[in-house]
Write a protein that holds these residues in place. Structure first.
Motif, PDB file in Angstrom:
ATOM      1  N   ALA A 144     116.202  -5.587 101.082  1.00 49.87           N
ATOM      2  CA  ALA A 144     117.317  -5.979 101.947  1.00 49.87           C
ATOM      3  C   ALA A 144     117.243  -5.236 103.265  1.00 49.87           C
ATOM      4  CB  ALA A 144     118.651  -5.699 101.261  1.00 49.87           C
ATOM      5  N   ASP A 145     117.392  -5.965 104.363  1.00 52.62           N
ATOM      6  CA  ASP A 145     117.473  -5.359 105.693  1.00 52.62           C
ATOM      7  C   ASP A 145     118.930  -5.261 106.113  1.00 52.62           C
ATOM      8  OD1 ASP A 145     114.772  -5.182 105.727  1.00 52.62           O
ATOM      9  OD2 ASP A 145     114.429  -6.752 107.222  1.00 52.62           O
ATOM     10  N   ILE A 146     119.356  -4.075 106.474  1.00 53.76           N
ATOM     11  CA  ILE A 146     120.767  -3.794 106.768  1.00 53.76           C
ATOM     12  C   ILE A 146     120.852  -3.197 108.167  1.00 53.76           C
ATOM     13  CG2 ILE A 146     122.823  -2.567 105.973  1.00 53.76           C
ATOM     14  CD1 ILE A 146     121.288  -2.272 103.250  1.00 53.76           C
ATOM     15  N   SER A 147     121.758  -3.724 108.975  1.00 59.49           N
ATOM     16  CA  SER A 147     121.912  -3.236 110.352  1.00 59.49           C
ATOM     17  C   SER A 147     123.265  -2.568 110.536  1.00 59.49           C
ATOM     18  CB  SER A 147     121.747  -4.399 111.341  1.00 59.49           C
ATOM     19  OG  SER A 147     122.767  -5.361 111.142  1.00 59.49           O
ATOM     20  N   SER A 148     123.419  -1.959 111.693  1.00 59.57           N
ATOM     21  CA  SER A 148     124.678  -1.312 112.092  1.00 59.57           C
ATOM     22  C   SER A 148     125.108  -0.232 111.098  1.00 59.57           C
ATOM     23  CB  SER A 148     125.796  -2.363 112.244  1.00 59.57           C
ATOM     24  OG  SER A 148     125.430  -3.345 113.181  1.00 59.57           O
ATOM     25  N   ASP A 175     126.238   6.308 106.587  1.00 58.61           N
ATOM     26  CA  ASP A 175     126.103   5.061 105.814  1.00 58.61           C
ATOM     27  C   ASP A 175     124.798   5.044 105.017  1.00 58.61           C
ATOM     28  OD1 ASP A 175     128.499   4.009 106.863  1.00 58.61           O
ATOM     29  OD2 ASP A 175     127.454   3.206 108.614  1.00 58.61           O
ATOM     30  N   ILE A 176     123.731   5.472 105.675  1.00 58.70           N
ATOM     31  CA  ILE A 176     122.415   5.463 105.025  1.00 58.70           C
ATOM     32  C   ILE A 176     122.425   6.358 103.789  1.00 58.70           C
ATOM     33  CG2 ILE A 176     119.984   6.095 105.290  1.00 58.70           C
ATOM     34  CD1 ILE A 176     120.288   5.347 108.285  1.00 58.70           C
ATOM     35  N   ARG A 177     122.976   7.548 103.940  1.00 60.43           N
ATOM     36  CA  ARG A 177     123.024   8.482 102.812  1.00 60.43           C
ATOM     37  C   ARG A 177     123.875   7.918 101.676  1.00 60.43           C
ATOM     38  NH1 ARG A 177     120.046  11.792 100.471  1.00 60.43           N
ATOM     39  NH2 ARG A 177     119.438  12.560 102.532  1.00 60.43           N
ATOM     40  N   GLU A 215     117.485   1.902 115.961  1.00 59.94           N
ATOM     41  CA  GLU A 215     118.080   3.151 115.493  1.00 59.94           C
ATOM     42  C   GLU A 215     119.013   2.947 114.307  1.00 59.94           C
ATOM     43  OE1 GLU A 215     119.769   5.789 118.330  1.00 59.94           O
ATOM     44  OE2 GLU A 215     118.487   5.080 119.944  1.00 59.94           O
ATOM     45  N   ASN A 216     119.698   1.838 114.257  1.00 55.96           N
ATOM     46  CA  ASN A 216     120.770   1.685 113.266  1.00 55.96           C
ATOM     47  C   ASN A 216     120.472   0.609 112.222  1.00 55.96           C
ATOM     48  OD1 ASN A 216     120.938  -0.454 115.002  1.00 55.96           O
ATOM     49  ND2 ASN A 216     123.166  -0.386 115.244  1.00 55.96           N
ATOM     50  N   SER A 217     119.188   0.405 111.905  1.00 58.28           N
ATOM     51  CA  SER A 217     118.845  -0.558 110.866  1.00 58.28           C
ATOM     52  C   SER A 217     117.901   0.083 109.847  1.00 58.28           C
ATOM     53  CB  SER A 217     118.195  -1.803 111.469  1.00 58.28           C
ATOM     54  OG  SER A 217     116.969  -1.473 112.090  1.00 58.28           O
ATOM     55  N   HIS A 240     128.682  -3.751 104.698  1.00 61.49           N
ATOM     56  CA  HIS A 240     127.627  -3.615 105.716  1.00 61.49           C
ATOM     57  C   HIS A 240     127.044  -4.973 106.059  1.00 61.49           C
ATOM     58  CE1 HIS A 240     127.750   0.736 105.118  1.00 61.49           C
ATOM     59  NE2 HIS A 240     127.721   0.512 103.814  1.00 61.49           N
ATOM     60  N   ASN A 241     126.371  -5.012 107.195  1.00 59.29           N
ATOM     61  CA  ASN A 241     125.763  -6.256 107.661  1.00 59.29           C
ATOM     62  C   ASN A 241     124.357  -6.393 107.065  1.00 59.29           C
ATOM     63  OD1 ASN A 241     125.211  -8.601 109.040  1.00 59.29           O
ATOM     64  ND2 ASN A 241     124.530  -7.529 110.900  1.00 59.29           N
TER      65      ASN A 241
END
Length: 443
Positions: free
Chosen positions: A413-417, A422-424, A369-371, A395-396
């Protein structure tokens, strides 16, 4: 973002307005069912099925479209699949505001303006070796047919003429085959020819480890002078265009044969006709031509190529309508290979195998859900990665990879959490970067 939403690949994209010819385009996140794919020229059913299975909207046409219709259709397409007749020119691509990727369901990409596509952030994929075996087998068949004058004997018998002769008919065992271009097709052909008792030499612009007992020669002229059969398997470039002309044909052994199953502009056909008429060459097989009809029918004539009638009048000449890779097996493999490349690029951003684009890949994205996966195609200018990493600093970033090809660079790039806010924020900040060509987020 709910768990139900996370189960379906979703993507956002933004195109830069830094080119005055293109309008800025920002799409809200869409799922696979909103991806529109246009497939032309009778792409193999396995490719259609593969793309449809992903949930994409697939529109299929058996033939090439006129430029006017193509421009209208491509405006709403996120991907297009073509073969050899559709011309994706600068004029057409400028209208492709949503286009992410082009799939050439064939070997060649000459029909696409690769530079313009790259500058618009459009990756182009092809199938460089799926039809290698089909072409190699056709060439073997042509070598045998030319040696035995099978084409002429077949035509004569269809006309009711019995002409049983052995003059100038030969076995291919013990003969020498010269291969120009020792790539996927040339090397396959080498193995088949050796198995039939031929001696194989080849010429290539790079040093290549030969298969079997084939030997590489230093110059094209050396190959021409040694070989009973010359077969061409090179791409069309500035260096190879019309590389076989009067001087080269004169260097070939008297009584030898020329086969072209590569590109139509590799051979100067008038020089070939002259050599056939004089008897310097005993035969030729041509599968590709400088100008080829856009559709099947009574189109192969002097209006298409001014020397057609003269070529048709030559003896022991096999002419085929660009069918080197036209087998069920080849088209099936091409459908799978290019179709898979389109899926990987659209859904995950993987550009491995692209012919005009930096090749970048990361191991599979984790469907949580959060990546998210950030895909950033940009102008290759100093300082850009520093600016992007400053955006991502809070961000992670689990994985990151970037590469460049000429003026174009591509970062994954893969970004989690991260949450929706944050995405927007990441999306808006990256897509507004000064070097942006195309920004996508998939999750």
């Amino acid at each position: 973002m709910s768990k139900e939403q996370a189960a379906t690949p979703v993507t956002s994209l933004a195109r830069s307005s830094s080119f005055t010819a293109f309008h800025p385009k920002v799409l809200k996140p869409f799922n696979s069912g909103e991806i529109k794919i246009l497939l032309l020229e009778n792409v193999n059913q396995c490719g259609i099925d593969l793309l449809a299975k992903e949930g994409f909207q697939v529109e299929v046409h058996k033939k090439a479209l006129s430029e006017e219709v193509l421009i209208e259709k491509i405006r709403d397409a996120h991907a297009i699949g073509i073969r050899s007749k559709t011309m994706l020119t600068k004029k057409v691509l400028r209208e492709a505001k949503k286009l992410l990727v082009i799939g050439c369901f064939c070997i060649g990409t000459n029909q696409v303006d690769l530079e313009v596509a790259a500058k618009q952030g459009i990756a182009v994929f092809n199938s460089p070796f799926s039809n290698s075996r089909s072409v190699a087998e056709l060439v073997i068949a042509e070598i045998i047919s030319l040696s035995r004058h099978l084409g002429d004997r077949n035509i004569e018998l269809h006309q009711g003429m019995w002409n049983k002769v052995s003059s100038q008919c030969y076995e291919i065992r013990g003969k020498t085959l010269g291969i120009v271009g020792y790539g996927h097709i040339g090397s396959q052909l080498s193995v088949l020819a050796e198995a039939m008792g031929m001696t194989v030499y080849f010429h290539d612009v790079v040093q290549i480890m030969p298969l079997g007992t084939a030997k590489q020669v230093n110059t094209l002229y050396e190959l021409l002078e040694r070989s009973d059969f010359i077969t061409l398997h090179v791409p069309e470039t500035e260096e190879t265009r019309y590389m076989i002309g009067e001087e080269e044909i004169t260097r070939m052994k008297k009584g030898s044969y020329l086969i072209n199953a590569s590109r139509g502009k590799i051979v100067q056909i008038p020089s070939l006709i002259k050599a056939l008429q004089s008897g310097h060459l005993l035969g030729a097989a041509i599968d590709v031509f400088p100008k080829e009809p856009a559709s099947n029918g009574q189109n192969f004539n002097d209006e298409m190529n001014s020397w057609t009638s003269d070529l048709l009048a030559c003896k022991n000449v096999i002419l085929t309508p660009h069918i080197g890779g036209s087998t069920e097996e080849a088209q099936y493999m091409i459908g799978l290979e290019v179709g898979a490349a389109l899926v990987k690029y659209i859904s995950y951003g993987t550009s491995n195998g692209a012919v005009n684009f930096p090749e970048v890949d990361l191991r599979a994205i984790q469907a949580t859900e959060n990546s998210i996966r950030l895909l950033f195609c940009h102008h290759n200018v100093p300082g850009v990665l520093k600016e992007i990493n400053e955006i991502l600093a809070d961000h992670n970033v689990e994985k990151q990879y970037t590469d460049s090809r000429g003026d174009i660079a591509y970062m994954m790039a893969d970004i989690s959490s991260v949450d929706e806010h944050d995405i927007r924020k990441i999306y808006e900040s990256v897509s507004s970067n000064r070097a942006n060509i195309l920004t996508r987020i998939v999750y």
